[in-house]
Design a protein around this motif. Structure first.
Motif, short mmCIF file in Angstrom:
data_model
loop_
_atom_site.label_atom_id
_atom_site.label_comp_id
_atom_site.label_asym_id
_atom_site.label_seq_id
_atom_site.Cartn_x
_atom_site.Cartn_y
_atom_site.Cartn_z
N TYR A 1 0.83 -1.20 0.00
CA TYR A 1 0.00 0.00 0.00
C TYR A 1 0.87 1.26 0.00
O TYR A 1 0.62 2.21 -0.74
CB TYR A 1 -0.94 0.01 1.21
CG TYR A 1 -1.81 1.25 1.24
CD1 TYR A 1 -2.96 1.31 0.46
CD2 TYR A 1 -1.45 2.35 2.00
CE1 TYR A 1 -3.74 2.45 0.46
CE2 TYR A 1 -2.24 3.50 1.99
CZ TYR A 1 -3.37 3.54 1.22
OH TYR A 1 -4.14 4.68 1.20
N HIS B 1 -5.20 1.50 7.54
CA HIS B 1 -6.13 0.47 8.01
C HIS B 1 -7.45 0.53 7.24
O HIS B 1 -7.97 -0.49 6.79
CB HIS B 1 -6.39 0.61 9.51
CG HIS B 1 -7.38 -0.37 10.02
ND1 HIS B 1 -8.71 -0.06 10.21
CD2 HIS B 1 -7.24 -1.69 10.33
CE1 HIS B 1 -9.34 -1.13 10.62
NE2 HIS B 1 -8.48 -2.14 10.71
N THR B 2 -7.98 1.74 7.07
CA THR B 2 -9.24 1.91 6.34
C THR B 2 -9.12 1.40 4.90
O THR B 2 -10.05 0.77 4.38
CB THR B 2 -9.66 3.39 6.35
OG1 THR B 2 -9.85 3.79 7.71
CG2 THR B 2 -10.94 3.62 5.57
N ALA B 3 -7.99 1.65 4.26
CA ALA B 3 -7.79 1.23 2.88
C ALA B 3 -7.64 -0.29 2.75
O ALA B 3 -8.12 -0.88 1.78
CB ALA B 3 -6.56 1.91 2.29
N SER C 1 -8.59 -2.74 5.14
CA SER C 1 -9.55 -3.61 5.83
C SER C 1 -10.64 -4.22 4.94
O SER C 1 -11.06 -5.35 5.22
CB SER C 1 -10.17 -2.89 7.03
OG SER C 1 -10.84 -1.73 6.64
N PRO C 2 -11.10 -3.56 3.86
CA PRO C 2 -12.10 -4.25 3.02
C PRO C 2 -11.58 -5.56 2.42
O PRO C 2 -12.33 -6.53 2.31
CB PRO C 2 -12.42 -3.23 1.93
CG PRO C 2 -12.12 -1.91 2.55
CD PRO C 2 -10.93 -2.16 3.44
N SER C 3 -10.31 -5.60 2.05
CA SER C 3 -9.76 -6.83 1.47
C SER C 3 -9.15 -7.75 2.53
O SER C 3 -8.86 -8.91 2.25
CB SER C 3 -8.70 -6.49 0.41
OG SER C 3 -7.63 -5.79 1.00
N PRO D 1 -10.50 -8.30 6.17
CA PRO D 1 -11.42 -7.97 7.26
C PRO D 1 -10.89 -8.29 8.65
O PRO D 1 -11.33 -7.70 9.63
CB PRO D 1 -12.68 -8.78 6.95
CG PRO D 1 -12.44 -9.50 5.70
CD PRO D 1 -11.06 -9.23 5.21
#
Length: 139
Positions: free
Chosen positions: A27, A41-43, A45-47, A49
């Motif tokens: 990242y 973390h926000t970027a 966490s979707p991939s 969880p």
């Protein structure tokens, strides 16, 4: 950077690669926005969880300690991180808070310390002011 190159980068800094460490490095390398730990973390966490904020914070601390990334204290409220460890300066806009890379005319490592009793192991150059976009808005 390819996954194998990222693994080699971590190993070259004495860091055992893990899924989380690789994700954070992958990242940071292309994102020159100097994100905070929360933004990373926000970027991610979707991939991922199951990725916790604590894991992100600990990973960033480890990567910075081994000098695989830069920890920037240019923002008084949040630490920011930079995947580019080559010599360069940083500029922070006092209005919008954006942090930008700036080229340096000299290598910061070449700057002499006026007191030889101290051993310098890191040099960071920060500039603060108003970015072009904010200056145009105020005119």
């Amino acid at each position: 950077m390819k996954a194998r190159d990222m693994q080699d980068c971590l190993l070259g800094h004495g860091i055992k690669p893990s899924v989380q460490r690789l994700a954070v490095m992958e990242y940071l390398k292309p994102h020159c926005t100097h994100p905070t730990a929360d933004e990373i973390h926000t970027a991610l966490s979707p991939s991922m969880p199951t990725l916790s904020k604590t894991t992100v914070y600990n990973t960033l601390k480890l990567l910075a300690a081994h000098r695989a990334i830069l920890l920037l204290d240019i923002d008084e409220r949040n630490s920011r991180f930079d995947g580019d460890v080559s010599p360069h300066a940083h500029f922070r806009c006092r209005s919008c808070g954006a942090v930008y890379d700036l080229p340096l005319a000299v290598d910061p490592e070449a700057l002499e310390v006026s007191d030889p009793r101290h051993e310098v192991d890191e040099v960071q150059v920060y500039y603060k002011g108003y970015c072009e976009r904010c200056r145009k808005k105020s005119n």
